[in-house]
Scaffold this motif. Structure first.
Motif, PDB file in Angstrom:
ATOM      1  N   UNK A 138      65.601  26.307  80.946  1.00 56.30           N
ATOM      2  CA  UNK A 138      66.548  25.816  81.947  1.00 56.30           C
ATOM      3  C   UNK A 138      66.547  26.707  83.189  1.00 56.30           C
ATOM      4  N   UNK A 139      66.520  28.028  82.975  1.00 56.04           N
ATOM      5  CA  UNK A 139      66.506  28.956  84.098  1.00 56.04           C
ATOM      6  C   UNK A 139      65.213  28.815  84.896  1.00 56.04           C
ATOM      7  N   UNK A 140      64.088  28.707  84.185  1.00 57.18           N
ATOM      8  CA  UNK A 140      62.793  28.573  84.849  1.00 57.18           C
ATOM      9  C   UNK A 140      62.736  27.315  85.704  1.00 57.18           C
ATOM     10  N   UNK A 141      63.212  26.201  85.179  1.00 60.48           N
ATOM     11  CA  UNK A 141      63.171  24.953  85.943  1.00 60.48           C
ATOM     12  C   UNK A 141      64.095  25.001  87.149  1.00 60.48           C
ATOM     13  N   UNK A 142      65.189  25.724  87.047  1.00 63.36           N
ATOM     14  CA  UNK A 142      66.076  25.919  88.186  1.00 63.36           C
ATOM     15  C   UNK A 142      65.381  26.718  89.286  1.00 63.36           C
ATOM     16  N   UNK A 143      64.416  27.567  88.882  1.00 57.65           N
ATOM     17  CA  UNK A 143      63.748  28.481  89.810  1.00 57.65           C
ATOM     18  C   UNK A 143      62.313  28.055  90.112  1.00 57.65           C
ATOM     19  N   UNK A 144      62.075  26.739  90.145  1.00 60.29           N
ATOM     20  CA  UNK A 144      60.813  26.225  90.660  1.00 60.29           C
ATOM     21  C   UNK A 144      59.708  26.034  89.657  1.00 60.29           C
ATOM     22  N   UNK A 145      60.024  26.113  88.337  1.00 55.98           N
ATOM     23  CA  UNK A 145      58.960  26.003  87.337  1.00 55.98           C
ATOM     24  C   UNK A 145      58.317  24.626  87.323  1.00 55.98           C
ATOM     25  N   UNK A 146      59.094  23.572  87.546  1.00 56.88           N
ATOM     26  CA  UNK A 146      58.532  22.219  87.476  1.00 56.88           C
ATOM     27  C   UNK A 146      57.386  22.058  88.470  1.00 56.88           C
ATOM     28  N   UNK A 147      57.601  22.519  89.687  1.00 59.48           N
ATOM     29  CA  UNK A 147      56.550  22.438  90.702  1.00 59.48           C
ATOM     30  C   UNK A 147      55.409  23.383  90.396  1.00 59.48           C
ATOM     31  N   UNK A 148      55.737  24.574  89.914  1.00 64.51           N
ATOM     32  CA  UNK A 148      54.707  25.564  89.608  1.00 64.51           C
ATOM     33  C   UNK A 148      53.839  25.124  88.434  1.00 64.51           C
ATOM     34  N   UNK A 149      54.446  24.413  87.486  1.00 56.55           N
ATOM     35  CA  UNK A 149      53.728  24.003  86.274  1.00 56.55           C
ATOM     36  C   UNK A 149      52.890  22.747  86.473  1.00 56.55           C
ATOM     37  N   UNK A 150      53.122  22.021  87.549  1.00 56.65           N
ATOM     38  CA  UNK A 150      52.437  20.748  87.771  1.00 56.65           C
ATOM     39  C   UNK A 150      50.924  20.948  87.760  1.00 56.65           C
ATOM     40  N   UNK A 151      50.250  20.132  86.978  1.00 58.24           N
ATOM     41  CA  UNK A 151      48.777  20.123  86.858  1.00 58.24           C
ATOM     42  C   UNK A 151      48.194  21.481  86.471  1.00 58.24           C
ATOM     43  N   UNK A 152      49.000  22.341  85.829  1.00 56.24           N
ATOM     44  CA  UNK A 152      48.495  23.624  85.334  1.00 56.24           C
ATOM     45  C   UNK A 152      48.431  23.577  83.806  1.00 56.24           C
ATOM     46  N   UNK A 153      47.441  24.226  83.189  1.00 55.09           N
ATOM     47  CA  UNK A 153      47.405  24.289  81.726  1.00 55.09           C
ATOM     48  C   UNK A 153      48.641  24.990  81.181  1.00 55.09           C
ATOM     49  N   UNK A 154      49.023  24.650  79.974  1.00 60.07           N
ATOM     50  CA  UNK A 154      50.295  25.133  79.420  1.00 60.07           C
ATOM     51  C   UNK A 154      50.380  26.649  79.373  1.00 60.07           C
ATOM     52  N   UNK A 155      49.229  27.342  79.170  1.00 60.63           N
ATOM     53  CA  UNK A 155      49.285  28.800  79.095  1.00 60.63           C
ATOM     54  C   UNK A 155      49.591  29.444  80.441  1.00 60.63           C
ATOM     55  N   UNK A 156      49.553  28.657  81.524  1.00 62.35           N
ATOM     56  CA  UNK A 156      49.917  29.176  82.835  1.00 62.35           C
ATOM     57  C   UNK A 156      51.316  28.743  83.262  1.00 62.35           C
ATOM     58  N   UNK A 157      52.043  28.071  82.379  1.00 60.84           N
ATOM     59  CA  UNK A 157      53.393  27.632  82.700  1.00 60.84           C
ATOM     60  C   UNK A 157      54.350  28.823  82.772  1.00 60.84           C
ATOM     61  N   UNK A 158      55.432  28.624  83.507  1.00 58.94           N
ATOM     62  CA  UNK A 158      56.447  29.675  83.624  1.00 58.94           C
ATOM     63  C   UNK A 158      57.120  29.868  82.267  1.00 58.94           C
ATOM     64  N   UNK A 159      57.214  31.112  81.836  1.00 64.08           N
ATOM     65  CA  UNK A 159      57.780  31.446  80.523  1.00 64.08           C
ATOM     66  C   UNK A 159      58.592  32.721  80.669  1.00 64.08           C
ATOM     67  N   UNK A 160      59.174  33.212  79.594  1.00 64.72           N
ATOM     68  CA  UNK A 160      59.963  34.429  79.729  1.00 64.72           C
ATOM     69  C   UNK A 160      60.656  34.853  78.459  1.00 64.72           C
ATOM     70  N   UNK A 161      61.689  35.676  78.618  1.00 61.60           N
ATOM     71  CA  UNK A 161      62.500  36.191  77.513  1.00 61.60           C
ATOM     72  C   UNK A 161      63.934  36.357  77.994  1.00 61.60           C
ATOM     73  N   UNK A 162      64.841  36.428  77.033  1.00 58.94           N
ATOM     74  CA  UNK A 162      66.225  36.783  77.336  1.00 58.94           C
ATOM     75  C   UNK A 162      66.396  38.271  77.051  1.00 58.94           C
ATOM     76  N   UNK A 163      66.963  38.981  78.014  1.00 59.16           N
ATOM     77  CA  UNK A 163      67.179  40.420  77.871  1.00 59.16           C
ATOM     78  C   UNK A 163      68.677  40.714  77.832  1.00 59.16           C
ATOM     79  N   UNK A 164      69.006  42.005  77.829  1.00 56.66           N
ATOM     80  CA  UNK A 164      70.407  42.414  77.745  1.00 56.66           C
ATOM     81  C   UNK A 164      71.084  42.511  79.104  1.00 56.66           C
ATOM     82  N   UNK A 165      70.325  42.345  80.189  1.00 53.71           N
ATOM     83  CA  UNK A 165      70.905  42.440  81.529  1.00 53.71           C
ATOM     84  C   UNK A 165      69.810  42.609  82.558  1.00 53.71           C
ATOM     85  N   UNK A 166      70.204  42.663  83.815  1.00 53.48           N
ATOM     86  CA  UNK A 166      69.232  42.747  84.890  1.00 53.48           C
ATOM     87  C   UNK A 166      68.360  43.977  84.825  1.00 53.48           C
ATOM     88  N   UNK A 167      68.933  45.105  84.448  1.00 53.04           N
ATOM     89  CA  UNK A 167      68.137  46.333  84.360  1.00 53.04           C
ATOM     90  C   UNK A 167      67.037  46.179  83.328  1.00 53.04           C
TER      91      UNK A 167
END
Length: 506
Positions: A138-167
């Protein structure tokens, strides 16, 4: 014994300053005077930092018999009642970003339902990994992932992790770039280039992970200087950094130009959107002047955005995002030879609070796009009122062109005395230096009826008071004044360490 003229010393190069500081601190009389002055300052601060010392029981060891739960809950309620008034009334900069009672109750209920879950044990709590994956998506799609992922292989899609805070999000990203550069380019003496307005989490990452942090002064608009950052790049540079917005001044760095510079050089680029990640997408929709900053820019290879700030989740969660699973893989840790079995963890922590991840998921889902859009509209409209009011005071000026984090200074008054006077009137603002200034991070708490008007009225009164009493002493104004003027950064670091020691004092 008189200390040397600090104004003269401030013009020395940093290396000579460090030598001079070591020499002076080695002189017993100088050391004694410094200890006396910092000790006096800390004694004054202790009263405000330890207000409950003689009012509630203190424990420096386990009680012989456990106390009744009702008694403990009553005590905790008393402490909470004493502390909630200022933030509930919107008198604090940032810190509590939503704060409505029904929202807090909902988030607490979600946490209680999942307080025992731990994504380290994915086979026991598959719900925790469901929540984490969806928060990231949800966060990735809010930050442009849909456009970035268009016509790209899945291993190049926007991905990530949840951390304990900004630091932690920032530190994870910098550790990832270090390991990526070592594995793919053989760089063993990595450097990162950042504007000097970048969050101290980047300094922390550099300190922890052996990365050289090259800091570049910002331009007159308080934004990163693209030409200066280009000049700072070397063969060991692994990543460039920009903020959207910066914590001190609330302005958005030229992310498009910086990220394109990084892309052409084959470098990583990290957008620190810890503050703005959950505001700027909606501000753009509302028609505010938001320059490109997210994954729609091909040069942006990672981002951080805090769910526990303007994402309105409970404290303790943030999201770090990457352009592709190959880059993210350098964040992971695995141990294959441990007698205890195969061990792996995606972030710094092993066990993680599944309840907080569930609360972040529930917050995003209950607010939805409409909720974030409406919240951002209220915040941005309130910020406009406050900016106009500050600019109407001839003694003050607003730094740069901020959206919702409003930094202001003064060319005629001691701005830290203004800040201290605001504190006396019940406000809690953030002191800045280089240049000396104060900022207010506008949240939903400030959008309550009358809060912005009360802030501006109190600010005008504070300005008038300081103008009439320019020599008035205070508690925090000298601390910030010293931070802004003392050339010996080691001395200031020592003071901060003693301050932290004081926090741990029972």
């Amino acid at each position: 014994m008189e200390l040397p003229d600090l104004d003269l010393l401030s013009h020395l190069p940093p290396r000579l300053l460090a030598v001079a500081e070591r020499y002076l601190k080695a002189i017993p009389l100088v050391r004694s005077r410094l200890d006396k002055e910092t000790g006096s300052l800390l004694t004054e601060l202790e009263g405000s930092l330890k207000p409950y010392k003689d009012q509630v029981p203190t424990f420096d060891r386990l009680p012989a018999q456990g106390r009744p739960r009702e008694e403990i809950l009553h005590e905790l309620e008393q402490l909470e009642e004493r502390e909630h008034e200022r933030w509930k009334e919107g008198r604090i900069s940032g810190a509590v970003y939503h704060g409505a009672e029904d929202h807090i109750a909902f988030v607490n209920q979600v946490y209680a339902l999942h307080s025992q879950s731990n994504p380290l044990h994915a086979d026991v709590w598959p719900s925790a990994t469901k929540f984490e994956a969806e928060v990231i998506a949800m966060t990735a799609n809010m930050l442009g992932a849909a456009e970035a992922n268009a016509s790209k292989p899945s291993e190049q899609h926007i991905c990530g992790s949840v951390s304990s805070g900004g630091t932690e999000s920032i530190m994870l990203a910098m550790k990832t770039y270090r390991d990526w550069a070592r594995a793919t380019q053989g760089i063993t003496r990595p450097e990162m280039v950042a504007p000097n307005s970048a969050h101290p989490a980047f300094d922390k990452a550099a300190h922890y992970f052996g990365i050289k942090l090259v800091k570049v002064p910002v331009g007159p608009d308080y934004r990163a200087d693209v030409a200066a950052m280009r000049k700072a790049i070397t063969r060991n540079t692994i990543v460039l950094i920009g903020s959207a917005p910066s914590f001190p001044h609330g302005v958005i760095d030229p992310i498009e130009e910086l990220s394109e510079l990084a892309r052409k050089r084959g470098l990583g680029f990290h957008t620190d959107a810890c503050l703005g990640g959950f505001v700027l997408p909606w501000a753009e929709r509302l028609g505010y002047p938001v320059p490109p900053f997210d994954f729609r820019l091909p040069g942006v290879t990672s981002m951080s955005a805090d769910t526990h700030k303007f994402g309105y989740a409970a404290k303790g969660t943030s999201v770090v995002l990457y352009r592709g699973t190959e880059l993210r893989s350098h964040q992971y840790f695995t141990a294959t030879e441990w007698p205890g079995g195969i061990y792996f963890s995606p972030t710094f922590s092993g066990s993680r609070p599944g309840g907080l991840i569930a609360a972040a998921w529930a917050t995003l889902v209950t607010l939805g796009e409409a909720g974030y859009l409406e919240a951002s509209r209220h915040i941005l409209e309130t910020a406009e009122v406050i900016k106009r009011g500050i600019r109407a005071l001839p003694e003050l000026y607003v730094l740069g062109e901020p959206l919702f984090v409003i930094a202001f200074g003064s060319r005629t008054l001691n701005i830290y005395q203004v800040m201290e006077r605001m504190s006396a009137q019940g406000w809690n603002l953030n002191g800045l230096h280089k240049p000396s200034a104060v900022h207010l991070c506008v949240t939903l708490r400030h959008t309550q009826p009358g809060v912005a008007e009360r802030f501006l009225a109190d600010l005008q009164a504070a300005v008038e008071h300081v103008r009439a009493n320019p020599g008035e002493k205070g508690t925090m104004a000298p601390v910030y004044g010293m931070a802004a003027t003392v050339p010996f950064r080691g001395l200031l670091s020592d003071l901060l360490k003693k301050y932290m020691d004081l926090l741990y004092k029972v």
